[in-house]
Design a protein around this motif. Structure first.
Motif, PDB file in Angstrom:
ATOM      1  N   PRO A   1      21.145 -23.484  33.106  1.00  0.00           N
ATOM      2  CA  PRO A   1      22.118 -23.873  32.081  1.00  0.00           C
ATOM      3  C   PRO A   1      23.461 -23.173  32.307  1.00  0.00           C
ATOM      4  O   PRO A   1      23.506 -22.041  32.764  1.00  0.00           O
ATOM      5  N   VAL A   2      24.531 -23.873  32.000  1.00  0.00           N
ATOM      6  CA  VAL A   2      25.885 -23.311  32.084  1.00  0.00           C
ATOM      7  C   VAL A   2      26.566 -23.596  30.745  1.00  0.00           C
ATOM      8  O   VAL A   2      26.597 -24.746  30.302  1.00  0.00           O
ATOM      9  N   ILE A   3      27.077 -22.544  30.110  1.00  0.00           N
ATOM     10  CA  ILE A   3      27.602 -22.706  28.753  1.00  0.00           C
ATOM     11  C   ILE A   3      28.971 -22.037  28.630  1.00  0.00           C
ATOM     12  O   ILE A   3      29.174 -20.940  29.143  1.00  0.00           O
ATOM     13  N   GLY A   4      29.876 -22.721  27.981  1.00  0.00           N
ATOM     14  CA  GLY A   4      31.170 -22.114  27.632  1.00  0.00           C
ATOM     15  C   GLY A   4      31.411 -22.350  26.142  1.00  0.00           C
ATOM     16  O   GLY A   4      31.131 -23.429  25.636  1.00  0.00           O
ATOM     17  N   LEU A   5      31.907 -21.345  25.441  1.00  0.00           N
ATOM     18  CA  LEU A   5      32.110 -21.508  23.997  1.00  0.00           C
ATOM     19  C   LEU A   5      33.592 -21.574  23.650  1.00  0.00           C
ATOM     20  O   LEU A   5      34.426 -20.896  24.245  1.00  0.00           O
ATOM     21  N   GLU A   6      33.905 -22.405  22.676  1.00  0.00           N
ATOM     22  CA  GLU A   6      35.233 -22.446  22.081  1.00  0.00           C
ATOM     23  C   GLU A   6      35.068 -21.961  20.640  1.00  0.00           C
ATOM     24  O   GLU A   6      34.354 -22.587  19.865  1.00  0.00           O
ATOM     25  N   VAL A   7      35.689 -20.837  20.333  1.00  0.00           N
ATOM     26  CA  VAL A   7      35.509 -20.248  19.008  1.00  0.00           C
ATOM     27  C   VAL A   7      36.824 -20.319  18.223  1.00  0.00           C
ATOM     28  O   VAL A   7      37.864 -19.856  18.703  1.00  0.00           O
TER      29      VAL A   7
ATOM     30  N   ILE B   1      39.558 -19.256  20.793  1.00  0.00           N
ATOM     31  CA  ILE B   1      39.228 -18.391  21.924  1.00  0.00           C
ATOM     32  C   ILE B   1      38.298 -19.175  22.835  1.00  0.00           C
ATOM     33  O   ILE B   1      37.195 -19.548  22.437  1.00  0.00           O
ATOM     34  N   VAL B   2      38.769 -19.467  24.039  1.00  0.00           N
ATOM     35  CA  VAL B   2      38.011 -20.331  24.952  1.00  0.00           C
ATOM     36  C   VAL B   2      37.417 -19.488  26.073  1.00  0.00           C
ATOM     37  O   VAL B   2      38.148 -18.826  26.811  1.00  0.00           O
ATOM     38  N   SER B   3      36.097 -19.504  26.198  1.00  0.00           N
ATOM     39  CA  SER B   3      35.466 -18.723  27.264  1.00  0.00           C
ATOM     40  C   SER B   3      35.392 -19.535  28.544  1.00  0.00           C
ATOM     41  O   SER B   3      35.462 -20.760  28.531  1.00  0.00           O
ATOM     42  N   GLN B   4      35.253 -18.856  29.673  1.00  0.00           N
ATOM     43  CA  GLN B   4      34.902 -19.526  30.930  1.00  0.00           C
ATOM     44  C   GLN B   4      33.437 -19.924  30.829  1.00  0.00           C
ATOM     45  O   GLN B   4      32.698 -19.376  30.013  1.00  0.00           O
ATOM     46  N   PRO B   5      32.990 -20.872  31.662  1.00  0.00           N
ATOM     47  CA  PRO B   5      31.575 -21.269  31.595  1.00  0.00           C
ATOM     48  C   PRO B   5      30.678 -20.227  32.257  1.00  0.00           C
ATOM     49  O   PRO B   5      30.047 -20.495  33.271  1.00  0.00           O
ATOM     50  N   ASP B   6      30.637 -19.020  31.692  1.00  0.00           N
ATOM     51  CA  ASP B   6      29.930 -17.889  32.300  1.00  0.00           C
ATOM     52  C   ASP B   6      28.569 -17.608  31.669  1.00  0.00           C
ATOM     53  O   ASP B   6      27.828 -16.763  32.149  1.00  0.00           O
TER      54      ASP B   6
ATOM     55  N   ALA C   1      30.083 -25.581  21.376  1.00  0.00           N
ATOM     56  CA  ALA C   1      29.440 -25.150  22.618  1.00  0.00           C
ATOM     57  C   ALA C   1      29.517 -26.248  23.668  1.00  0.00           C
ATOM     58  O   ALA C   1      29.192 -27.396  23.389  1.00  0.00           O
ATOM     59  N   ASN C   2      29.990 -25.882  24.864  1.00  0.00           N
ATOM     60  CA  ASN C   2      29.995 -26.809  25.996  1.00  0.00           C
ATOM     61  C   ASN C   2      28.791 -26.473  26.858  1.00  0.00           C
ATOM     62  O   ASN C   2      28.632 -25.326  27.270  1.00  0.00           O
ATOM     63  N   VAL C   3      27.947 -27.455  27.093  1.00  0.00           N
ATOM     64  CA  VAL C   3      26.680 -27.200  27.778  1.00  0.00           C
ATOM     65  C   VAL C   3      26.516 -28.163  28.936  1.00  0.00           C
ATOM     66  O   VAL C   3      26.755 -29.366  28.798  1.00  0.00           O
ATOM     67  N   SER C   4      26.126 -27.617  30.090  1.00  0.00           N
ATOM     68  CA  SER C   4      25.711 -28.474  31.194  1.00  0.00           C
ATOM     69  C   SER C   4      24.536 -27.783  31.872  1.00  0.00           C
ATOM     70  O   SER C   4      24.261 -26.612  31.588  1.00  0.00           O
ATOM     71  N   ILE C   5      23.845 -28.517  32.738  1.00  0.00           N
ATOM     72  CA  ILE C   5      22.804 -27.885  33.553  1.00  0.00           C
ATOM     73  C   ILE C   5      23.037 -28.310  34.996  1.00  0.00           C
ATOM     74  O   ILE C   5      23.692 -29.323  35.254  1.00  0.00           O
TER      75      ILE C   5
ATOM     76  N   ALA D   1      28.074 -26.420  42.367  1.00  0.00           N
ATOM     77  CA  ALA D   1      28.906 -27.313  41.550  1.00  0.00           C
ATOM     78  C   ALA D   1      28.363 -27.432  40.127  1.00  0.00           C
ATOM     79  O   ALA D   1      27.150 -27.503  39.918  1.00  0.00           O
ATOM     80  N   LEU D   2      29.288 -27.426  39.155  1.00  0.00           N
ATOM     81  CA  LEU D   2      28.873 -27.526  37.758  1.00  0.00           C
ATOM     82  C   LEU D   2      28.458 -28.958  37.433  1.00  0.00           C
ATOM     83  O   LEU D   2      28.993 -29.912  37.984  1.00  0.00           O
ATOM     84  N   GLY D   3      27.503 -29.069  36.510  1.00  0.00           N
ATOM     85  CA  GLY D   3      27.079 -30.386  36.052  1.00  0.00           C
ATOM     86  C   GLY D   3      28.067 -30.930  35.022  1.00  0.00           C
ATOM     87  O   GLY D   3      29.004 -30.248  34.607  1.00  0.00           O
ATOM     88  N   THR D   4      27.846 -32.183  34.630  1.00  0.00           N
ATOM     89  CA  THR D   4      28.680 -32.788  33.590  1.00  0.00           C
ATOM     90  C   THR D   4      28.280 -32.184  32.246  1.00  0.00           C
ATOM     91  O   THR D   4      27.111 -32.027  31.947  1.00  0.00           O
ATOM     92  N   ARG D   5      29.307 -31.857  31.448  1.00  0.00           N
ATOM     93  CA  ARG D   5      29.003 -31.144  30.201  1.00  0.00           C
ATOM     94  C   ARG D   5      29.070 -32.043  28.974  1.00  0.00           C
ATOM     95  O   ARG D   5      29.763 -33.068  28.975  1.00  0.00           O
ATOM     96  N   ALA D   6      28.360 -31.612  27.957  1.00  0.00           N
ATOM     97  CA  ALA D   6      28.522 -32.194  26.630  1.00  0.00           C
ATOM     98  C   ALA D   6      29.103 -31.098  25.743  1.00  0.00           C
ATOM     99  O   ALA D   6      28.808 -29.916  25.929  1.00  0.00           O
TER     100      ALA D   6
HETATM  101  P1  ADP Z   1      38.502 -29.359  26.568  1.00  0.00           P
HETATM  102  O1  ADP Z   1      39.947 -29.237  26.381  1.00  0.00           O
HETATM  103  O2  ADP Z   1      38.022 -30.742  26.797  1.00  0.00           O
HETATM  104  O3  ADP Z   1      37.729 -28.715  25.464  1.00  0.00           O
HETATM  105  P2  ADP Z   1      38.376 -27.180  28.541  1.00  0.00           P
HETATM  106  O4  ADP Z   1      38.648 -27.294  29.994  1.00  0.00           O
HETATM  107  O5  ADP Z   1      39.350 -26.440  27.702  1.00  0.00           O
HETATM  108  O6  ADP Z   1      38.139 -28.642  27.961  1.00  0.00           O
HETATM  109  O7  ADP Z   1      36.964 -26.496  28.412  1.00  0.00           O
HETATM  110  C1  ADP Z   1      36.383 -26.231  27.234  1.00  0.00           C
HETATM  111  C2  ADP Z   1      35.153 -25.336  27.404  1.00  0.00           C
HETATM  112  O8  ADP Z   1      34.192 -25.959  28.250  1.00  0.00           O
HETATM  113  C3  ADP Z   1      35.421 -23.979  28.021  1.00  0.00           C
HETATM  114  O9  ADP Z   1      34.789 -23.022  27.203  1.00  0.00           O
HETATM  115  C4  ADP Z   1      34.763 -24.046  29.370  1.00  0.00           C
HETATM  116  O10 ADP Z   1      34.219 -22.800  29.732  1.00  0.00           O
HETATM  117  C5  ADP Z   1      33.650 -25.028  29.145  1.00  0.00           C
HETATM  118  N1  ADP Z   1      33.224 -25.773  30.333  1.00  0.00           N
HETATM  119  C6  ADP Z   1      34.006 -26.386  31.234  1.00  0.00           C
HETATM  120  N2  ADP Z   1      33.244 -27.005  32.172  1.00  0.00           N
HETATM  121  C7  ADP Z   1      31.946 -26.790  31.835  1.00  0.00           C
HETATM  122  C8  ADP Z   1      30.679 -27.184  32.391  1.00  0.00           C
HETATM  123  N3  ADP Z   1      30.606 -27.944  33.481  1.00  0.00           N
HETATM  124  N4  ADP Z   1      29.568 -26.775  31.767  1.00  0.00           N
HETATM  125  C9  ADP Z   1      29.622 -26.032  30.662  1.00  0.00           C
HETATM  126  N5  ADP Z   1      30.776 -25.630  30.095  1.00  0.00           N
HETATM  127  C10 ADP Z   1      31.932 -26.001  30.661  1.00  0.00           C
END
Ligand code: ADP
Ligand code: MG
Ligand code: ZN
Length: 489
Positions: free
Chosen positions: A15-21, A166-171, A208-212, A219-224
């Motif tokens: 799983p790969v997750i990035g949060l927007e808070v 606050i936008v995190s990297q997908p870490d 929450a942005n989530v991909s697997i 390469a990152l997967g497509t996120r929801a």
């Molecule tokens: P948007 O403007 O559509 O919200 P951003 O590029 O600002 O797009 O990304 C929003 C969030 O999505 C960030 O927290 C980032 O870490 C996360 N993100 C981007 N790509 C992925 C991915 N492939 N999987 C999971 N999270 C991702």
């Protein structure tokens, strides 16, 4: 769709997750007008032409909101940009009277920070991509009113309330890590005086942005993107559900579509809200009624100086200054209130390890079922320190101390007074302990024989009997020594 088990899914996919808070700033007034920034007031009582979006009304930037946003940026190790730009984000929704939200897009207030989350025995950095400022929208009222069956209302008290995003990297790599990141971030924002951290009242909101991706693939997967996560528990549950859903989609040979999904807590599932094709084109453009936001070095320096000691610094100071394990230091610094309470207890008793044990176990355990905050407890730190001193001086046993603690929890009484009144002083009088030992030994010929036959552990049984008969008040070390002496003779 066939459902694979959670373990099976995680064995094959990462799983790969990035949060927007979104975080509401603790200002007295709104971002672009003088209306009060307050939760819970009568609908539409804190409004004016600016936040109602009436024609001709002009925004004026709230300087303190910027200072708080700068503090948040510094506390998360971001670099504050000398110039940032407010832009109009255009879309239609009934809670948005102007038809656009003033936000920052191309040039945010701050970039490139990080915070740390627990990982194994240590800590792991999670990168922060950006922090930008924006105004909040109003709120639709769908239920709870006499007219709710026929229509919805709009409350614009929240319209124009200052926010940072606050936008995190997908870490992040698991629902648990997403939880820990949110907890760490919240703790920092509350410490820094930027936010009250209240998720139930919506002052902290998370998407929450989530991909697997298949394990081993770069390469990152497509996120929801999942919206509507209003508690820590829901953040974790929604992400876990989304990981399973995406795995089932991939396992069935279909592709994930990039989309926004909504978490439904009652049904414990995410449902599609809109796909990428239906995504808004916000037509961002610079806000013509506001000049670029220029933040001087002096403003940054002032904001830095106004920051208190933050959780990470406090944690490492606690570990070194009080010789506490990292785990204890982490628990004790999770909130400023608990950290202050602990430091007051330690200061009063001079025994940091004991203070830490009492606060971490007894105090936090009781606090869980208590509506009061630690700062509002009748049991003041000085009293708990006295209790610890009574144990350290051998005046009462550890077991009795727990009883006294339970009694003074609500009364806040002096422990010494309780001990004297209830006759709980520890018995260190050799004569009376020896008399009790003799009694127990005489009544237990079988156990005595077992001991004599070489089973040394029977000693503990005798000690237990004596302690029990003396109501837990005897000095345990002394009982131990005297029982040994009696059994050997
Ligand atoms: P948007 O403007 O559509 O919200 P951003 O590029 O600002 O797009 O990304 C929003 C969030 O999505 C960030 O927290 C980032 O870490 C996360 N993100 C981007 N790509 C992925 C991915 N492939 N999987 C999971 N999270 C991702
Ligand atoms: Mg987004
Ligand atoms: Zn207003």
């Amino acid at each position: 769709m066939a459902t694979a088990t959670h373990e099976d899914v995680l064995a094959r996919y990462e799983p790969v997750i990035g949060l927007e808070v979104h975080c509401q700033l603790l200002t007295k007034t709104k971002l672009f007008c003088g209306c009060l920034n307050r939760f819970g007031h009568e609908p539409n009582t804190n409004v004016c032409p600016v936040c109602l979006g009436l024609p001709g009304a002009l925004p004026v930037l709230n300087r303190h909101a910027v200072t708080l946003a700068i503090r948040a940026a510094l506390a998360t190790q971001c670099t504050v940009q000398p110039t940032s730009i407010f832009e109009r984000k255009n879309y239609f929704y009934p809670d948005l009277p102007k038809g656009y939200q003033i936000s920052q897009y191309q040039r945010p207030l701050a970039k490139g920070g990080q915070i740390e989350i627990p990982s194994g025995d240590g800590l792991r950095p999670i990168r922060i991509e950006r922090i930008h400022m924006e105004e909040d929208a109003g709120k639709l009222l769908h239920e709870g009113f006499a007219w709710s069956d026929e229509k919805s209302g709009v409350d614009l008290n929240r319209s124009g309330v200052p926010l940072i995003e606050i936008v995190s990297q997908p870490d992040l790599r698991s629902p648990g890590e997403a939880h820990d990141y949110l907890a760490a971030l919240r703790s920092i924002l509350v410490y820094a005086g930027v936010s009250d951290g209240n998720m139930e009242e919506g002052s902290l909101r998370c998407d929450a942005n989530v991909s697997i991706r298949p394990r081993g693939r770069e390469a990152l997967g497509t996120r929801a993107e999942i919206k509507n996560l209003n508690s820590f528990r829901n953040v974790e549950r929604a992400i876990a559900h989304e990981i399973r859903r995406q795995a089932a989609v991939l396992d069935s040979g279909t592709r994930i579509v990039q989309e926004t999904r909504l978490w439904n807590a009652e049904r414990a599932e995410t449902v599609s809200m809109r796909s990428k094709e239906e995504a808004h084109d916000y037509r961002y453009f610079p806000e013509p009624d506001l000049p670029p936001l220029v933040v001087s070095d002096a403003w940054v320096a002032e904001s830095r100086a106004s920051l208190p000691e933050l959780p990470a610094q406090k944690r490492s100071r606690f570990a070194s200054e009080y010789q506490l394990p990292d785990y204890d230091a982490g628990v004790l610094t999770a909130t400023r209130d608990v950290a202050d309470y602990f430091e007051a207890v330690t200061g009063g008793c001079g025994n940091p390890k004991a203070a830490s044990n009492w606060v971490m176990t007894e105090v936090l355990r009781k606090l869980k079922d208590d509506a009061r905050t630690i700062a509002a407890l009748p049991l003041k730190p000085a009293r708990l320190a006295e209790l610890i001193r009574l144990v350290d001086a051998g005046t009462i046993s550890g077991k009795i101390a727990k009883e006294v603690f339970d009694r003074i929890w609500d009364s806040g009484e002096a422990p010494q007074a309780v001990v004297e009144r209830e006759g709980l002083l520890q018995v260190s009088d050799t004569g009376s302990i020896e008399a009790m030992i003799a009694e127990v030994v005489a009544a237990s010929p079988e156990q005595l024989a077992t001991y004599k036959a070489g089973k040394a552990s029977t000693l503990g049984w005798f000690v237990g009997q004596v302690m029990k008969k003396m109501g837990g008040r005897a000095n345990p070390q002394l009982v131990n020594a005297l029982v040994k002496k009696a059994l050997e003779s």
